[in-house]
Design a protein around this motif. Structure first.
Motif, PDB file in Angstrom:
ATOM      1  N   ASP A 126      36.959  45.570  49.328  1.00 26.15           N
ATOM      2  CA  ASP A 126      36.106  46.053  50.410  1.00 26.15           C
ATOM      3  C   ASP A 126      35.191  44.975  50.985  1.00 26.15           C
ATOM      4  OD1 ASP A 126      37.143  48.645  50.355  1.00 26.15           O
ATOM      5  OD2 ASP A 126      35.689  49.305  48.851  1.00 26.15           O
ATOM      6  N   HIS A 127      34.871  43.981  50.185  1.00 19.50           N
ATOM      7  CA  HIS A 127      33.977  42.915  50.615  1.00 19.50           C
ATOM      8  C   HIS A 127      34.663  41.562  50.415  1.00 19.50           C
ATOM      9  CE1 HIS A 127      30.693  45.789  50.893  1.00 19.50           C
ATOM     10  NE2 HIS A 127      31.122  46.270  49.747  1.00 19.50           N
ATOM     11  N   ILE A 128      34.586  40.712  51.412  1.00 17.69           N
ATOM     12  CA  ILE A 128      35.234  39.401  51.333  1.00 17.69           C
ATOM     13  C   ILE A 128      34.680  38.588  50.174  1.00 17.69           C
ATOM     14  CG2 ILE A 128      33.707  38.269  53.012  1.00 17.69           C
ATOM     15  CD1 ILE A 128      37.508  37.630  52.680  1.00 17.69           C
ATOM     16  N   GLU A 129      33.400  38.767  49.869  1.00 17.34           N
ATOM     17  CA  GLU A 129      32.797  38.022  48.759  1.00 17.34           C
ATOM     18  C   GLU A 129      33.453  38.385  47.427  1.00 17.34           C
ATOM     19  OE1 GLU A 129      30.054  38.429  52.151  1.00 17.34           O
ATOM     20  OE2 GLU A 129      31.046  39.949  50.933  1.00 17.34           O
ATOM     21  N   THR A 130      33.786  39.655  47.275  1.00 15.72           N
ATOM     22  CA  THR A 130      34.479  40.106  46.058  1.00 15.72           C
ATOM     23  C   THR A 130      35.882  39.508  46.001  1.00 15.72           C
ATOM     24  OG1 THR A 130      33.255  42.178  46.207  1.00 15.72           O
ATOM     25  CG2 THR A 130      35.130  42.143  44.704  1.00 15.72           C
ATOM     26  N   ALA A 131      36.547  39.454  47.134  1.00 12.50           N
ATOM     27  CA  ALA A 131      37.885  38.868  47.198  1.00 12.50           C
ATOM     28  C   ALA A 131      37.843  37.384  46.835  1.00 12.50           C
ATOM     29  CB  ALA A 131      38.479  39.061  48.593  1.00 12.50           C
ATOM     30  N   ILE A 132      36.815  36.682  47.311  1.00 14.60           N
ATOM     31  CA  ILE A 132      36.682  35.254  47.007  1.00 14.60           C
ATOM     32  C   ILE A 132      36.470  35.040  45.507  1.00 14.60           C
ATOM     33  CG2 ILE A 132      35.188  33.238  47.329  1.00 14.60           C
ATOM     34  CD1 ILE A 132      34.779  34.284  50.258  1.00 14.60           C
ATOM     35  N   LYS A 133      35.644  35.879  44.886  1.00 15.83           N
ATOM     36  CA  LYS A 133      35.422  35.781  43.439  1.00 15.83           C
ATOM     37  C   LYS A 133      36.721  36.021  42.675  1.00 15.83           C
ATOM     38  CE  LYS A 133      30.576  37.143  43.426  1.00 15.83           C
ATOM     39  NZ  LYS A 133      29.615  38.197  43.095  1.00 15.83           N
ATOM     40  N   ARG A 134      37.484  37.016  43.121  1.00 22.98           N
ATOM     41  CA  ARG A 134      38.752  37.337  42.466  1.00 22.98           C
ATOM     42  C   ARG A 134      39.757  36.189  42.629  1.00 22.98           C
ATOM     43  NH1 ARG A 134      41.708  39.801  38.524  1.00 22.98           N
ATOM     44  NH2 ARG A 134      43.511  40.865  39.384  1.00 22.98           N
ATOM     45  N   GLU A 135      39.804  35.598  43.820  1.00 20.43           N
ATOM     46  CA  GLU A 135      40.699  34.459  44.050  1.00 20.43           C
ATOM     47  C   GLU A 135      40.369  33.332  43.075  1.00 20.43           C
ATOM     48  OE1 GLU A 135      41.664  31.034  47.380  1.00 20.43           O
ATOM     49  OE2 GLU A 135      39.672  31.893  47.134  1.00 20.43           O
ATOM     50  N   LYS A 136      39.098  33.025  42.947  1.00 22.64           N
ATOM     51  CA  LYS A 136      38.686  31.955  42.040  1.00 22.64           C
ATOM     52  C   LYS A 136      39.067  32.275  40.598  1.00 22.64           C
ATOM     53  CE  LYS A 136      34.970  30.205  44.927  1.00 22.64           C
ATOM     54  NZ  LYS A 136      33.531  30.018  45.113  1.00 22.64           N
ATOM     55  N   GLN A 137      38.947  33.544  40.215  1.00 23.04           N
ATOM     56  CA  GLN A 137      39.329  33.972  38.872  1.00 23.04           C
ATOM     57  C   GLN A 137      40.827  33.745  38.642  1.00 23.04           C
ATOM     58  OE1 GLN A 137      39.561  38.233  38.229  1.00 23.04           O
ATOM     59  NE2 GLN A 137      38.723  38.009  36.161  1.00 23.04           N
ATOM     60  N   ILE A 138      41.640  34.223  39.569  1.00 21.82           N
ATOM     61  CA  ILE A 138      43.092  34.112  39.431  1.00 21.82           C
ATOM     62  C   ILE A 138      43.524  32.648  39.434  1.00 21.82           C
ATOM     63  CG2 ILE A 138      45.312  34.593  40.562  1.00 21.82           C
ATOM     64  CD1 ILE A 138      44.088  37.301  41.444  1.00 21.82           C
ATOM     65  N   LYS A 139      42.907  31.821  40.258  1.00 23.12           N
ATOM     66  CA  LYS A 139      43.278  30.402  40.329  1.00 23.12           C
ATOM     67  C   LYS A 139      43.087  29.702  38.985  1.00 23.12           C
ATOM     68  CE  LYS A 139      43.046  29.154  45.135  1.00 23.12           C
ATOM     69  NZ  LYS A 139      42.641  28.120  46.067  1.00 23.12           N
TER      70      LYS A 139
ATOM     71  N   MET B  15      25.352  44.868  60.578  1.00 22.97           N
ATOM     72  CA  MET B  15      26.769  44.562  60.702  1.00 22.97           C
ATOM     73  C   MET B  15      27.469  44.927  59.396  1.00 22.97           C
ATOM     74  SD  MET B  15      28.364  40.903  61.734  1.00 22.97           S
ATOM     75  CE  MET B  15      30.061  40.765  62.095  1.00 22.97           C
ATOM     76  N   PRO B  16      28.544  45.718  59.464  1.00 28.51           N
ATOM     77  CA  PRO B  16      29.247  46.119  58.232  1.00 28.51           C
ATOM     78  C   PRO B  16      29.959  44.939  57.573  1.00 28.51           C
ATOM     79  CG  PRO B  16      30.438  46.904  60.168  1.00 28.51           C
ATOM     80  CD  PRO B  16      29.164  46.279  60.661  1.00 28.51           C
ATOM     81  N   ALA B  17      30.062  45.023  56.257  1.00 31.09           N
ATOM     82  CA  ALA B  17      30.766  43.978  55.509  1.00 31.09           C
ATOM     83  C   ALA B  17      32.256  44.057  55.830  1.00 31.09           C
ATOM     84  CB  ALA B  17      30.531  44.154  54.019  1.00 31.09           C
ATOM     85  N   LYS B  18      32.890  42.905  55.867  1.00 31.54           N
ATOM     86  CA  LYS B  18      34.319  42.846  56.155  1.00 31.54           C
ATOM     87  C   LYS B  18      35.080  42.629  54.858  1.00 31.54           C
ATOM     88  CE  LYS B  18      37.464  40.786  59.450  1.00 31.54           C
ATOM     89  NZ  LYS B  18      37.633  39.809  60.514  1.00 31.54           N
ATOM     90  N   GLY B  19      36.138  43.387  54.690  1.00 30.33           N
ATOM     91  CA  GLY B  19      36.938  43.265  53.484  1.00 30.33           C
ATOM     92  C   GLY B  19      37.811  42.032  53.496  1.00 30.33           C
ATOM     93  N   GLY B  20      38.507  41.838  52.383  1.00 32.02           N
ATOM     94  CA  GLY B  20      39.384  40.688  52.276  1.00 32.02           C
ATOM     95  C   GLY B  20      40.521  40.924  51.310  1.00 32.02           C
ATOM     96  N   TYR B  21      41.523  40.086  51.425  1.00 31.85           N
ATOM     97  CA  TYR B  21      42.715  40.145  50.586  1.00 31.85           C
ATOM     98  C   TYR B  21      42.824  38.890  49.731  1.00 31.85           C
ATOM     99  CZ  TYR B  21      44.470  43.851  53.643  1.00 31.85           C
ATOM    100  OH  TYR B  21      44.631  45.011  54.349  1.00 31.85           O
TER     101      TYR B  21
END
Length: 100
Positions: free
Chosen positions: A58-71, A1-7
């Motif tokens: 490209d990957h939701i996991e990367t988006a989650i890490k970035r969200e935590k950084q910005i927060k 299953m391909p990885a799903k991106g995120g915003y």
């Protein structure tokens, strides 16, 4: 299953006094929820419904890490990020709608 991106996105209220940072795999649907007051309880309480910043990963996991950084950032850093992306702090929801 391909990885799903995120915003990662930042929304604000009418007077731009509050910033809310979130993450989602469907930016249009999530911002629509915020506009209807159905987003997070915190964002709804402070009437955050204006999309002023977003970035795709490209990957939701990367988006989650970035969200935590910005927060963790000070407001000043978040404002700088928004200013580089959207200097007039316009509501970008129409652009997201066009991406559908």
């Amino acid at each position: 299953m391909p990885a799903k991106g995120g915003y990662v996105y930042i929304i604000t209220n009418k007077h731009k006094t509050v910033l809310y940072t979130g993450v989602t795999s469907n930016l249009y649907a999530r911002i629509h929820e915020h506009k209807e007051g159905l987003g997070s309880a915190w964002a709804s309480k402070y009437k955050c419904k204006y999309l002023v910043y977003f970035e795709f990963h490209d990957h939701i996991e990367t988006a989650i890490k970035r969200e935590k950084q910005i927060k963790k950032w000070k407001r000043e850093y978040k404002e700088n990020l928004i200013n580089e992306f959207n200097k007039d702090w316009m509501d970008l929801f129409d652009q997201v709608e066009d991406m559908q």
